[in-house]
Design a protein around this motif. Structure first.
Motif: not given
Length: 91
Positions: A36-39, A51-53, A72-75, A83-87
């Motif tokens: 998860a830290g890598a993501v 692109a993450l995948v 996708e589940a982590l996101l 902690w994460v936002e969609e843009v």
């Protein structure tokens, strides 16, 4: 195309192999595993899930189809926790 990026309100620090996340006014702290830290590291700039995948697949030698659901589940989890936002957009 939807991209994902770290929330501007997230406070974080790398401690050993973990990433610790906190937010002002919240007493809890979340810990991210190595994967998860890598993501999290890749989320410094807005990036599409695909692109993450692709990046993780290439870096760890794992087939894209094998990790797509996990990414996708982590996101989704990181987004639900704030902690994460969609843009949106192409940028």
């Amino acid at each position: 195309m939807t991209r994902f990026v770290r929330s501007r309100t997230a406070l974080w620090r790398r401690v050993g192999g973990e990433i610790l996340l906190a937010a002002p006014g919240r007493p809890d702290v979340d810990r991210l595993s190595n994967s998860a830290g890598a993501v999290w590291t890749l989320l410094e700039e807005p990036i599409p899930a695909s692109a993450l995948v692709a990046t993780l697949s290439d870096a760890y030698g794992v087939p894209r189809g094998q990790i797509t659901g996990d990414v996708e589940a982590l996101l989704a989890d990181l987004q639900a926790r704030g902690w994460v936002e969609e843009v949106a957009g192409d940028g």
